[in-house]
Each structure stands twice: as structure tokens, then as C-alpha cells.
Design a protein around this motif. Sequence first.
Motif, PDB file in Angstrom:
ATOM      1  N   MET A 135      24.632  20.507  27.682  1.00  0.00           N
ATOM      2  CA  MET A 135      23.402  21.069  28.232  1.00  0.00           C
ATOM      3  C   MET A 135      22.193  20.676  27.379  1.00  0.00           C
ATOM      4  O   MET A 135      21.090  20.526  27.871  1.00  0.00           O
ATOM      5  CB  MET A 135      23.547  22.588  28.276  1.00  0.00           C
TER       6      MET A 135
ATOM      7  N   SER B 159      30.236  26.071  23.346  1.00  0.00           N
ATOM      8  CA  SER B 159      31.137  25.636  24.420  1.00  0.00           C
ATOM      9  C   SER B 159      30.345  25.238  25.664  1.00  0.00           C
ATOM     10  O   SER B 159      30.847  24.515  26.516  1.00  0.00           O
ATOM     11  CB  SER B 159      32.165  26.716  24.748  1.00  0.00           C
ATOM     12  N   LEU B 160      29.110  25.714  25.761  1.00  0.00           N
ATOM     13  CA  LEU B 160      28.260  25.301  26.882  1.00  0.00           C
ATOM     14  C   LEU B 160      27.493  24.014  26.544  1.00  0.00           C
ATOM     15  O   LEU B 160      26.666  23.564  27.324  1.00  0.00           O
ATOM     16  CB  LEU B 160      27.248  26.411  27.223  1.00  0.00           C
TER      17      LEU B 160
ATOM     18  N   CYS C 208      25.446  23.660  23.927  1.00  0.00           N
ATOM     19  CA  CYS C 208      24.147  23.920  23.291  1.00  0.00           C
ATOM     20  C   CYS C 208      24.284  23.782  21.773  1.00  0.00           C
ATOM     21  O   CYS C 208      25.351  23.980  21.215  1.00  0.00           O
ATOM     22  CB  CYS C 208      23.664  25.332  23.594  1.00  0.00           C
TER      23      CYS C 208
ATOM     24  N   GLN D 142      28.983  33.728  32.444  1.00  0.00           N
ATOM     25  CA  GLN D 142      28.425  32.971  33.575  1.00  0.00           C
ATOM     26  C   GLN D 142      26.908  33.154  33.657  1.00  0.00           C
ATOM     27  O   GLN D 142      26.165  32.211  33.881  1.00  0.00           O
ATOM     28  CB  GLN D 142      29.060  33.435  34.897  1.00  0.00           C
TER      29      GLN D 142
ATOM     30  N   ARG E 108      25.310  31.218  30.965  1.00  0.00           N
ATOM     31  CA  ARG E 108      25.309  29.790  31.296  1.00  0.00           C
ATOM     32  C   ARG E 108      24.179  29.466  32.268  1.00  0.00           C
ATOM     33  O   ARG E 108      23.430  28.504  32.066  1.00  0.00           O
ATOM     34  CB  ARG E 108      26.662  29.401  31.907  1.00  0.00           C
TER      35      ARG E 108
ATOM     36  N   SER F  84      21.000  27.099  31.438  1.00  0.00           N
ATOM     37  CA  SER F  84      20.740  25.930  32.269  1.00  0.00           C
ATOM     38  C   SER F  84      19.332  26.001  32.868  1.00  0.00           C
ATOM     39  O   SER F  84      18.590  25.025  32.869  1.00  0.00           O
ATOM     40  CB  SER F  84      21.833  25.855  33.338  1.00  0.00           C
TER      41      SER F  84
ATOM     42  N   GLU G 205      38.157  30.478  29.764  1.00  0.00           N
ATOM     43  CA  GLU G 205      37.597  29.218  30.227  1.00  0.00           C
ATOM     44  C   GLU G 205      38.352  28.007  29.658  1.00  0.00           C
ATOM     45  O   GLU G 205      38.649  27.070  30.370  1.00  0.00           O
ATOM     46  CB  GLU G 205      36.120  29.164  29.854  1.00  0.00           C
TER      47      GLU G 205
END
Lengths: 126, 359
Positions: free
Chosen positions: A1, A24-25, A27, A110, A113, A117, B162
Motif C-alpha cells: 500500500m 501486513s497491509l 504500510c 478490514q 485496511r 487505502s 488472514e
Amino acid sequence: MGARVLVVEDDHDIRESLLDVLHSLGCEAVGAPNGRAAMEILHTSTELPTFILLDLMMPVMDGRAFREEQRRSEAFGHVPVVVYSAYREVVDVARDLEAAAWLEKPIDMQKLRQLASALTSVPPEI
Amino acid sequence: MQTTLPQLAAPATDDAIFLLGLDGVIQSWSAGHVASWRPEEVIGCHFSIFHPNGDAEACAEILARAERDGRYAEEGWRRRKDGSPYWASVVITPLRDAAGALRGFAKVTRDLHERRRLEQERVQLVEAKEAIQTRDEFLSIVSHELKTPLTALQLQLQILRERLQGTDPQLAARADRALRSGTRLTDLVESLLDVSRIATGRFELNLESGDLAETVRIVGDRLSEAALRAGCVVAVTAVPVPLSFDKLRMEQAITNLLSNAFKYGAGAPVQLNVRAEATDAVLEVRDHGPGIKTADMERIFARFERGVSSRHYGGLGLGLYVTRQIIEGHGGTVTAENCPPTGARFAVRLPLRRKEELH
């Protein structure tokens, strides 16, 4: 991201967990245990964060005091802030502090996230 | 003896004034009433008759002190004719003749029982209020403190789920189950917080325009898994009903009503209906469980109450209480009724236009 996030949270486990989630996203994320420490990071870092994830209840300098000082800064007053708290009243505080968004504890991954985003796709004001 | 009486303070009507001889024997009763005694029953008796244990030695000491100090005053237990104790104020003054010789004593007794009872009630009320306030503050602190570790726990579980979804679906399902339990824990904590909010008047609604039917569908979707687990098929009939309401709180109220229907009407269908009726928006949840005993109809909306034994059904007994607070906060009502042959129907009525909008 590719977002850079500053996490301001006094609880060690929550802070580390948020950093884990953000990593994990995709960032880049750094943590600060209170508003004062976050201020120092903002003052000394060469690159500003894309947004700040801010807990409200903290010792030393709480979320409200941090936001009020940060908002007045010419250098980083424009960085959007996402406030979060265990109290549902966070909605009202978010409005007061002109936060970009708010989250309620426990934080939903979620939602975080989607927020990350959304805040990353907005070109920062210069 | 009559020479010195005028120096006594004028007694209030409920003061009884006795004249005692040097030996403490009651010689006359000049005014007032005290604790159901009649003059003929006490005149000629030693004044220890008024003392709980008839303690003559203590009475002699009282007279000695009155003589020495010029006045003896105390509040203490005295005895009614039937032997029951009452709280009294007693003042004993030595009576002297013109030459200064001690001739006897004046004893003024006031029955303070009622005053003491009222005072005790007042103290108890203050203590009870303080206890309630302490409880509400405690609930608020506890709920907040519980949410902190829950937040870290839930975040870690979400990361685990996840990561595992791609590599190990079975373990991912377990992480999911753990997460669901965490969510239940969060909901319980949130109900406790709501109780403290309601009790301390911090329960506020954020009204915005929306469609009640849409909120109902959102909740229905969210609870589809819970419905499946309870073996309930939920039939939703909803027409758009534009309304000004607090969406999160309304979701919470509908969630509570549906969860109740799943809990008590497990294995049977549940009907959820939204419609406009004259000036009201109406939302009904109908289950096919055992129904509610008539005696419990009102009680189930009270705090920490439930229609059935807590040993058979879980929960804090807060769902309907919080639901009623939410609905009434919107100017509406929530009622329960039984539907023959079996089951209960909860009906929420919300005014389509709030009172202040009508003016």
C-alpha cells in the motif's frame, strides 16, 4: 500500500499489534507511546507520515492534546489523523478534533485496511 | 421546688418534664407525652423505669453528675412501656431552693425516635446513591480496561486468520472461531458500558436520516451466521421507511431483538417485519419459542432481568433493557406479546416525525 503511518498508542501490546497489522497491509509504520513522543518523531523525521493513528486516552500527552498541538503546526498540521478509543463517544471527539476518521476498539482490520487505502490514495496537500 | 422551675428553657410540646426527688423518684409529670407511658404509671417510681435495664446505679451516677456539673444532658436509648427501646434526648437539671440547697431534679425527655429514624433513612439513601454511583463508575472503568487487552487479542487473531486463510484453511477457521468469541466478549463489555452510560445520563443518540428497512437488512445479513447456528430461518419483509434515527444504536436494538429470538426460538423460523403504519414506523420480531409468562411481560425490560432462569439461558439480562432505552430515546415504544399457538412478538413503534419536528 506504501502508506507511512505513525501509531500513537500507550498500550504496548496494542501498539505492536497495530504495527503488525499495518506491516501486513504493506504500510511502513512506527509507534510512539504517547503524544509527546509522537511530536518528537514528527519534529525530527525527514519524511512525514501519510496519516496518524491516534489513541485518545494516554499518559504524558493524550490524544486530544496531541491533535490540538499537531493541528497548529505549519510543518505537519495537514497530516490526517484517525482517532480511536474504547469509548463509543469517540465519534463526538473525532468531530471536535476534525479527525479524518474514527475507529472503535477493538479495531477491525478490514476497516483499518479500507481507511489506510482511502487515505493513501488521497494526494497529500502541500 | 416550684421556685426554680421558670429557669428551665420553655419546652417544646413534645418534651415531657418530670420532677424528681433527691432519690430519683418521679414526683410529678408536668407536661408532654413520652413513649406511651401514662402519668399514673410512673409517678412514685424511680426514673430508672425509663432505662432499658432499669439500671439504678447508672441513674444515681446521672443525678450525681447533674448535681456536680449543674446540668446533665445525653442522647441515648430509653424504654417504652412495652419494653421496646427508643432514642431520646434527656436533660437533667438540679433544682435548688433560695438558700442553694438541692431539693430535687427537673428531667426533660424528648422522644427523638422519629427524627433518628428519618436521619438513618437519609443516611442510608445517601449511602445507596453513593454505592450506585460507585458501581456505575466501576462498570465504566472495568469495561474500558477489558477492552484494552481485547483490542490486542482481536488484532492478533485477525492477522493470524488472514495469514492462515491462504495456507491452512482449517486453522484459519479456528482463528475465526476464536475471533467470534472475542467479538461476543466485546459485545458483553459494550452492554456493561451501556448500562453505566444510561445510569449516568451519558446515553446519547446521533440522529441522521436513513431507511429503517436498510438497517434491518444490514443486521439481518450480519446475523445470518448466528441464525444458521440457531437453526432459525429469518423471513424479512421490509418496505422502505425513511426515518431520522441513530443507525448504530438502532442496529444494536434490532440485533438484541433478533438474538433473543434465536436464543429462545432456536430451531424455528423468525419473522422480521418493517412497515409504516399511520404516524409510526413499525418493526416486529416474531419468534416461535415458548413465549413469555404474563407475569414477566414488563420485568423482561428491566435491568439484569430475564423471563427464564439464568442457568438455562446465558447472557447478562441487559439486551431488552438497553433496547428499550434506545427505542424510548427515539421517542418510540417497544412492547412484547405472546402469539398463539406459540412464540412471542416484540413490536417497536417509532414516530415517523419526532415531536419537535411537528412544531
